[in-house]
Design a protein around this motif. Structure first.
Motif, PDB file in Angstrom:
ATOM      1  N   ILE A  59       7.760 -21.400 -14.952  1.00 31.55           N
ATOM      2  CA  ILE A  59       6.714 -20.437 -14.598  1.00 31.55           C
ATOM      3  C   ILE A  59       5.443 -20.708 -15.400  1.00 31.55           C
ATOM      4  O   ILE A  59       4.324 -20.672 -14.870  1.00 31.55           O
ATOM      5  CB  ILE A  59       7.204 -18.998 -14.842  1.00 31.55           C
ATOM      6  N   ALA A  60       5.622 -21.000 -16.685  1.00 30.17           N
ATOM      7  CA  ALA A  60       4.463 -21.209 -17.553  1.00 30.17           C
ATOM      8  C   ALA A  60       3.685 -22.474 -17.209  1.00 30.17           C
ATOM      9  O   ALA A  60       2.535 -22.623 -17.625  1.00 30.17           O
ATOM     10  CB  ALA A  60       4.909 -21.260 -19.007  1.00 30.17           C
ATOM     11  N   SER A  61       4.314 -23.379 -16.474  1.00 31.24           N
ATOM     12  CA  SER A  61       3.625 -24.617 -16.098  1.00 31.24           C
ATOM     13  C   SER A  61       2.690 -24.435 -14.910  1.00 31.24           C
ATOM     14  O   SER A  61       1.943 -25.355 -14.576  1.00 31.24           O
ATOM     15  CB  SER A  61       4.647 -25.718 -15.772  1.00 31.24           C
ATOM     16  N   LYS A  62       2.734 -23.281 -14.257  1.00 33.56           N
ATOM     17  CA  LYS A  62       1.885 -23.043 -13.095  1.00 33.56           C
ATOM     18  C   LYS A  62       0.428 -22.862 -13.520  1.00 33.56           C
ATOM     19  O   LYS A  62       0.132 -22.367 -14.602  1.00 33.56           O
ATOM     20  CB  LYS A  62       2.362 -21.810 -12.325  1.00 33.56           C
ATOM     21  N   ALA A 122       3.196 -10.506  -7.569  1.00 43.29           N
ATOM     22  CA  ALA A 122       3.529 -11.445  -6.493  1.00 43.29           C
ATOM     23  C   ALA A 122       3.310 -12.889  -6.932  1.00 43.29           C
ATOM     24  O   ALA A 122       4.090 -13.786  -6.575  1.00 43.29           O
ATOM     25  CB  ALA A 122       2.694 -11.135  -5.253  1.00 43.29           C
ATOM     26  N   GLU A 123       2.275 -13.125  -7.731  1.00 42.90           N
ATOM     27  CA  GLU A 123       1.990 -14.488  -8.197  1.00 42.90           C
ATOM     28  C   GLU A 123       3.078 -14.993  -9.132  1.00 42.90           C
ATOM     29  O   GLU A 123       3.544 -16.137  -9.019  1.00 42.90           O
ATOM     30  CB  GLU A 123       0.636 -14.513  -8.890  1.00 42.90           C
ATOM     31  N   ILE A 124       3.502 -14.155 -10.067  1.00 41.42           N
ATOM     32  CA  ILE A 124       4.545 -14.566 -11.012  1.00 41.42           C
ATOM     33  C   ILE A 124       5.890 -14.688 -10.300  1.00 41.42           C
ATOM     34  O   ILE A 124       6.680 -15.604 -10.586  1.00 41.42           O
ATOM     35  CB  ILE A 124       4.619 -13.564 -12.175  1.00 41.42           C
ATOM     36  N   ALA A 125       6.172 -13.769  -9.377  1.00 35.37           N
ATOM     37  CA  ALA A 125       7.436 -13.844  -8.643  1.00 35.37           C
ATOM     38  C   ALA A 125       7.500 -15.116  -7.808  1.00 35.37           C
ATOM     39  O   ALA A 125       8.559 -15.756  -7.698  1.00 35.37           O
ATOM     40  CB  ALA A 125       7.584 -12.615  -7.749  1.00 35.37           C
TER      41      ALA A 125
END
Length: 267
Positions: free
Chosen positions: A179-182, A237-240
């Protein structure tokens, strides 16, 4: 090349014995279409065909097999180009092409989108090889929503073409790293000077105390809670989507995280 027999006045194939009828005298739409496809078109004007039935049957069967093989090669080459254009690694492309051939032999392409089946096979191969592909890749390959790809994936599993996989679930700390790489999330963590190892450690401890929660949902909830504490306004929604779960799964995990968990981590 056909050979002309003077005793019958017919053109005959010297290898298989196929009798070529007379050529048509005018260009009909069917003849024009076949000529554009580099096919010879014949039509019988008087009487029936004098070709033996066994020879004609073998000739039709050969034409059918030739058309079927050409279709299979077309689907395979199209799948390769589609996957390569979306940045899929070559070793995964080769495995998807091999599975696509098996799907064609089972006649599962009939009435279904070849792009959706290609995306479902890519999902299967990526899971079996442990390759972490973003959900956007499956949607771009399929040209439709991820829900339809998942539905096709379950269909292929139930048909027996794909073997059921018993894989070890990923830890929330691994999903936190993904997730953190996004784009956008990584910059926020760097600006706030939040150690990624701290978030991953908290996610694993939270998962060990929350029973029945998805690892991806717990990881998404931990990242969302960390960003909220850092006064960052990232949408759920972005994190999910970055975690590969629905916003509802994130909210449920966040609710359990806030209500039931009391974890302290020293810095």
């Amino acid at each position: 090349m056909p050979v002309f027999r003077e005793d019958t006045g017919e053109y005959v194939c010297p290898q298989c014995g196929y009798v070529f009828p007379e050529l048509p005298l005018e260009d009909t739409p069917l003849v024009v279409r076949d000529r554009e496809r580099n096919r010879l078109h014949y039509e019988v004007y008087r009487g029936g065909s004098t070709t033996p039935r066994s020879v004609a049957r073998a000739h039709r069967r050969g034409a059918y097999e030739l058309e079927r093989v050409s279709k299979e090669r077309h689907y395979e080459s199209m799948a390769r180009r589609l996957l390569m254009s979306n940045g899929v690694p070559r070793h995964l492309v080769e495995e998807v092409a091999a599975l696509l051939e098996r799907v064609q032999k089972e006649d599962l392409l009939r009435g279904r989108s070849s792009r959706v089946i290609t995306a479902a096979l890519l999902m299967y191969v990526s899971k079996s090889r442990g390759a972490q592909l973003p959900p956007e890749t499956f949607e771009k390959v399929a040209g439709t929503s991820l829900r339809r790809v998942n539905r096709c994936y379950r269909m292929l599993l139930s048909s027996g073409v794909l073997a059921h996989q018993v894989s070890k679930p990923r830890k929330p700390s691994q999903i936190v790293t993904s997730i953190a790489s996004k784009q956008g999330i990584r910059e926020t963590l760097l600006e706030q000077n939040i150690p990624l190892s701290l978030i991953a450690q908290f996610a694993d401890k939270a998962y060990s105390k929350l029973q029945g929660r998805k690892p991806a949902g717990v990881a998404a909830a931990v990242v969302y809670l960390t960003l909220r504490m850092a006064n960052s306004r990232k949408a759920q929604a972005e994190i999910a989507r970055a975690a590969g779960v629905s916003p509802l799964t994130l909210r449920r995990a966040l609710k359990h995280l806030v209500e039931r968990l009391d974890v302290e981590i020293g810095i």
